[in-house]
Design a protein around this motif. Structure first.
Motif, PDB file in Angstrom:
ATOM      1  N   ALA A  66     -11.020 -20.923  -9.947  1.00  0.00           N
ATOM      2  CA  ALA A  66     -10.287 -21.470  -8.811  1.00  0.00           C
ATOM      3  C   ALA A  66     -11.203 -21.690  -7.616  1.00  0.00           C
ATOM      4  O   ALA A  66     -11.099 -22.703  -6.911  1.00  0.00           O
ATOM      5  CB  ALA A  66      -9.136 -20.536  -8.431  1.00  0.00           C
ATOM      6  N   ARG A  67     -12.106 -20.757  -7.379  1.00  0.00           N
ATOM      7  CA  ARG A  67     -13.045 -20.907  -6.269  1.00  0.00           C
ATOM      8  C   ARG A  67     -13.959 -22.108  -6.488  1.00  0.00           C
ATOM      9  O   ARG A  67     -14.232 -22.874  -5.563  1.00  0.00           O
ATOM     10  CB  ARG A  67     -13.869 -19.636  -6.099  1.00  0.00           C
ATOM     11  N   ALA A  68     -14.423 -22.284  -7.719  1.00  0.00           N
ATOM     12  CA  ALA A  68     -15.288 -23.419  -8.018  1.00  0.00           C
ATOM     13  C   ALA A  68     -14.541 -24.738  -7.853  1.00  0.00           C
ATOM     14  O   ALA A  68     -15.095 -25.729  -7.366  1.00  0.00           O
ATOM     15  CB  ALA A  68     -15.840 -23.294  -9.440  1.00  0.00           C
ATOM     16  N   ALA A  69     -13.270 -24.757  -8.230  1.00  0.00           N
ATOM     17  CA  ALA A  69     -12.477 -25.989  -8.150  1.00  0.00           C
ATOM     18  C   ALA A  69     -12.096 -26.338  -6.724  1.00  0.00           C
ATOM     19  O   ALA A  69     -12.088 -27.516  -6.342  1.00  0.00           O
ATOM     20  CB  ALA A  69     -11.217 -25.842  -9.009  1.00  0.00           C
ATOM     21  N   ASN A  70     -11.778 -25.328  -5.910  1.00  0.00           N
ATOM     22  CA  ASN A  70     -11.246 -25.572  -4.570  1.00  0.00           C
ATOM     23  C   ASN A  70     -12.255 -25.380  -3.448  1.00  0.00           C
ATOM     24  O   ASN A  70     -12.005 -25.795  -2.317  1.00  0.00           O
ATOM     25  CB  ASN A  70     -10.040 -24.658  -4.310  1.00  0.00           C
ATOM     26  N   GLY A  71     -13.358 -24.709  -3.729  1.00  0.00           N
ATOM     27  CA  GLY A  71     -14.354 -24.469  -2.693  1.00  0.00           C
ATOM     28  C   GLY A  71     -14.075 -23.236  -1.857  1.00  0.00           C
ATOM     29  O   GLY A  71     -14.898 -22.855  -1.028  1.00  0.00           O
ATOM     30  N   TRP A  72     -12.939 -22.596  -2.036  1.00  0.00           N
ATOM     31  CA  TRP A  72     -12.563 -21.407  -1.277  1.00  0.00           C
ATOM     32  C   TRP A  72     -11.468 -20.687  -2.047  1.00  0.00           C
ATOM     33  O   TRP A  72     -10.833 -21.260  -2.944  1.00  0.00           O
ATOM     34  CB  TRP A  72     -12.046 -21.767   0.123  1.00  0.00           C
ATOM     35  N   ILE A  73     -11.230 -19.453  -1.694  1.00  0.00           N
ATOM     36  CA  ILE A  73     -10.127 -18.708  -2.283  1.00  0.00           C
ATOM     37  C   ILE A  73      -9.696 -17.615  -1.315  1.00  0.00           C
ATOM     38  O   ILE A  73     -10.522 -17.035  -0.602  1.00  0.00           O
ATOM     39  CB  ILE A  73     -10.508 -18.098  -3.656  1.00  0.00           C
ATOM     40  N   MET A  74      -8.400 -17.382  -1.247  1.00  0.00           N
ATOM     41  CA  MET A  74      -7.842 -16.248  -0.526  1.00  0.00           C
ATOM     42  C   MET A  74      -6.991 -15.474  -1.533  1.00  0.00           C
ATOM     43  O   MET A  74      -6.056 -16.041  -2.109  1.00  0.00           O
ATOM     44  CB  MET A  74      -6.974 -16.699   0.650  1.00  0.00           C
ATOM     45  N   ASP A  75      -7.320 -14.211  -1.769  1.00  0.00           N
ATOM     46  CA  ASP A  75      -6.549 -13.421  -2.708  1.00  0.00           C
ATOM     47  C   ASP A  75      -6.328 -12.016  -2.176  1.00  0.00           C
ATOM     48  O   ASP A  75      -7.063 -11.518  -1.324  1.00  0.00           O
ATOM     49  CB  ASP A  75      -7.218 -13.396  -4.080  1.00  0.00           C
ATOM     50  N   THR A  76      -5.286 -11.391  -2.682  1.00  0.00           N
ATOM     51  CA  THR A  76      -4.855 -10.058  -2.266  1.00  0.00           C
ATOM     52  C   THR A  76      -4.300  -9.359  -3.506  1.00  0.00           C
ATOM     53  O   THR A  76      -3.797 -10.022  -4.412  1.00  0.00           O
ATOM     54  CB  THR A  76      -3.752 -10.152  -1.194  1.00  0.00           C
ATOM     55  N   TYR A  77      -4.395  -8.034  -3.545  1.00  0.00           N
ATOM     56  CA  TYR A  77      -3.790  -7.355  -4.694  1.00  0.00           C
ATOM     57  C   TYR A  77      -3.350  -5.943  -4.327  1.00  0.00           C
ATOM     58  O   TYR A  77      -3.793  -5.352  -3.348  1.00  0.00           O
ATOM     59  CB  TYR A  77      -4.726  -7.333  -5.896  1.00  0.00           C
ATOM     60  N   LEU A  78      -2.447  -5.425  -5.155  1.00  0.00           N
ATOM     61  CA  LEU A  78      -1.933  -4.061  -5.030  1.00  0.00           C
ATOM     62  C   LEU A  78      -2.346  -3.282  -6.274  1.00  0.00           C
ATOM     63  O   LEU A  78      -2.210  -3.762  -7.400  1.00  0.00           O
ATOM     64  CB  LEU A  78      -0.406  -4.074  -4.920  1.00  0.00           C
ATOM     65  N   LEU A  79      -2.856  -2.073  -6.062  1.00  0.00           N
ATOM     66  CA  LEU A  79      -3.187  -1.147  -7.148  1.00  0.00           C
ATOM     67  C   LEU A  79      -2.262   0.054  -7.072  1.00  0.00           C
ATOM     68  O   LEU A  79      -2.031   0.598  -5.990  1.00  0.00           O
ATOM     69  CB  LEU A  79      -4.639  -0.672  -7.023  1.00  0.00           C
ATOM     70  N   ARG A  80      -1.733   0.458  -8.224  1.00  0.00           N
ATOM     71  CA  ARG A  80      -0.907   1.661  -8.258  1.00  0.00           C
ATOM     72  C   ARG A  80      -0.984   2.288  -9.647  1.00  0.00           C
ATOM     73  O   ARG A  80      -1.330   1.633 -10.628  1.00  0.00           O
ATOM     74  CB  ARG A  80       0.546   1.360  -7.896  1.00  0.00           C
ATOM     75  N   LYS A  81      -0.690   3.584  -9.694  1.00  0.00           N
ATOM     76  CA  LYS A  81      -0.678   4.273 -10.970  1.00  0.00           C
ATOM     77  C   LYS A  81       0.348   3.630 -11.894  1.00  0.00           C
ATOM     78  O   LYS A  81       1.447   3.269 -11.468  1.00  0.00           O
ATOM     79  CB  LYS A  81      -0.358   5.759 -10.782  1.00  0.00           C
ATOM     80  N   SER A  82       0.011   3.517 -13.164  1.00  0.00           N
ATOM     81  CA  SER A  82       0.826   2.741 -14.096  1.00  0.00           C
ATOM     82  C   SER A  82       2.190   3.348 -14.368  1.00  0.00           C
ATOM     83  O   SER A  82       3.089   2.652 -14.813  1.00  0.00           O
ATOM     84  CB  SER A  82       0.091   2.566 -15.421  1.00  0.00           C
ATOM     85  N   ASP A  83       2.380   4.631 -14.078  1.00  0.00           N
ATOM     86  CA  ASP A  83       3.688   5.243 -14.330  1.00  0.00           C
ATOM     87  C   ASP A  83       4.638   5.080 -13.150  1.00  0.00           C
ATOM     88  O   ASP A  83       5.721   5.636 -13.149  1.00  0.00           O
ATOM     89  CB  ASP A  83       3.521   6.731 -14.655  1.00  0.00           C
ATOM     90  N   SER A  84       4.244   4.298 -12.122  1.00  0.00           N
ATOM     91  CA  SER A  84       5.075   4.180 -10.919  1.00  0.00           C
ATOM     92  C   SER A  84       6.117   3.090 -11.024  1.00  0.00           C
ATOM     93  O   SER A  84       6.967   2.960 -10.161  1.00  0.00           O
ATOM     94  CB  SER A  84       4.190   3.866  -9.705  1.00  0.00           C
ATOM     95  N   LYS A  85       6.077   2.298 -12.121  1.00  0.00           N
ATOM     96  CA  LYS A  85       6.991   1.168 -12.201  1.00  0.00           C
ATOM     97  C   LYS A  85       7.364   0.896 -13.661  1.00  0.00           C
ATOM     98  O   LYS A  85       6.488   0.740 -14.500  1.00  0.00           O
ATOM     99  CB  LYS A  85       6.329  -0.073 -11.598  1.00  0.00           C
ATOM    100  N   PRO A  86       8.646   0.855 -14.000  1.00  0.00           N
ATOM    101  CA  PRO A  86       9.033   0.566 -15.373  1.00  0.00           C
ATOM    102  C   PRO A  86       8.556  -0.812 -15.800  1.00  0.00           C
ATOM    103  O   PRO A  86       8.635  -1.773 -15.047  1.00  0.00           O
ATOM    104  CB  PRO A  86      10.576   0.622 -15.324  1.00  0.00           C
ATOM    105  N   LYS A  87       8.055  -0.906 -17.047  1.00  0.00           N
ATOM    106  CA  LYS A  87       7.556  -2.193 -17.523  1.00  0.00           C
ATOM    107  C   LYS A  87       8.637  -3.248 -17.561  1.00  0.00           C
ATOM    108  O   LYS A  87       8.384  -4.431 -17.387  1.00  0.00           O
ATOM    109  CB  LYS A  87       6.935  -2.018 -18.909  1.00  0.00           C
ATOM    110  N   SER A  88       9.902  -2.831 -17.823  1.00  0.00           N
ATOM    111  CA  SER A  88      10.989  -3.800 -17.922  1.00  0.00           C
ATOM    112  C   SER A  88      11.255  -4.511 -16.615  1.00  0.00           C
ATOM    113  O   SER A  88      11.913  -5.531 -16.576  1.00  0.00           O
ATOM    114  CB  SER A  88      12.267  -3.094 -18.370  1.00  0.00           C
TER     115      SER A  88
END
Length: 276
Positions: free
Chosen positions: A233-255
């Motif tokens: 995406a960066r190569a295609a657009n020349g820029w990128i803005m991204d953000t993410y959240l990290l959390r322990k995997s047992d904090s949210k039901p997969k469903s």
């Protein structure tokens, strides 16, 4: 007296502008628009498109600002201090030469001026020593953090638990115990250093725009996909803005996990400016 408005314009979708932000746009006579070169021309053009969409009366004007390039040495904070000083000098000169007494100028800030953006700090520094008086007002905006949670359909915090907001540069130092972690400004994909720690990731780029990319799942399984999609995406657009959240995997039901989707919000009308 001159007046300066520091307006949060959201994470990329013009629909994210608040009523307060739209009213502030209509107060301004002059818009100071950062110019970061051809690679980020779409960001400049989108600011202009926002004005064209929401301002009800003619007569406003744009003043481009050639933004200095930040040096990159081993002393990050010193580099930033020098960079801000250069921007401050440029802003000071333009406010004095382009904004007449009684006029209102505006700076359009991605996301919210109070979260990982230095426009407000620079205006405060100018106000402390400028040879001309002016008043300034801050208008909050929807951040990429809020947009990320909305697009992934998740709550940022678990019940009664804290949320830690940091940068990719600081993420490698320590992952806070017991806190879900939101990461911004991660140009080096620091999350890859946390593979094997049982984490889930909710990642988004170009949030709210036609180019939006969403990926979520166990970090160990999706880290390479995020890295690849980000580089493409960066190569295609020349820029990128991204953000993410990290959390322990047992904090949210997969469903309850939303499906992966690259589709933009249906309410967004792509800008006419040729943005990538």
């Amino acid at each position: 007296m001159r007046k300066v408005l520091i307006i949060g314009i959201g994470a990329g979708n013009p629909d994210y502008l608040t009523v307060q932000a739209i009213e502030a746009l209509n107060e301004a006579d002059v818009f100071f628009i950062p110019d970061k070169g051809s690679d980020k021309a779409a960001l400049r053009s989108l600011r202009e498109e926002i004005c064209a969409r929401f301002i009800r009366q003619p007569g406003y004007r744009f003043v481009p600002i050639a933004v200095p390039v930040r040096a990159k040495s081993d002393d990050y904070k010193a580099d930033v201090a020098d960079w801000h000083a250069a921007i401050e000098a440029r802003y000071t000169a333009l406010l004095q030469s382009e904004l007449a007494e009684g006029e209102t100028g505006a700076f359009l800030v991605w996301g919210d001026p109070a979260l990982y953006d230095s426009t407000l700090r620079i205006i405060q520094a100018i106000d402390a020593k400028a040879p001309f008086p002016f008043a300034y007002t801050v208008i909050p905006g929807i951040t990429s953090v809020q947009a990320l949670a909305a697009q992934h359909r998740i709550a940022l915090n678990r019940i009664g638990e804290p949320v830690h907001v940091t940068t990719g540069r600081k993420l490698g130092e320590a992952l806070p115990e017991g806190a879900d972690t939101v990461v911004m400004l991660d140009g080096e994909q620091a999350f890859k250093r946390l593979i094997g720690q049982g984490l889930e990731i909710y990642w988004g780029a170009y949030l709210g725009t036609p180019e939006e990319i969403l990926i979520s799942g166990p970090l160990d399984e999706v880290a390479e996909e995020i890295d690849r999609r980000r580089r493409e995406a960066r190569a295609a657009n020349g820029w990128i803005m991204d953000t993410y959240l990290l959390r322990k995997s047992d904090s949210k039901p997969k469903s309850d996990a939303p499906p992966k989707s690259d589709a933009p919000p249906k309410s967004y009308a792509p800008p006419k400016c040729g943005a990538p």
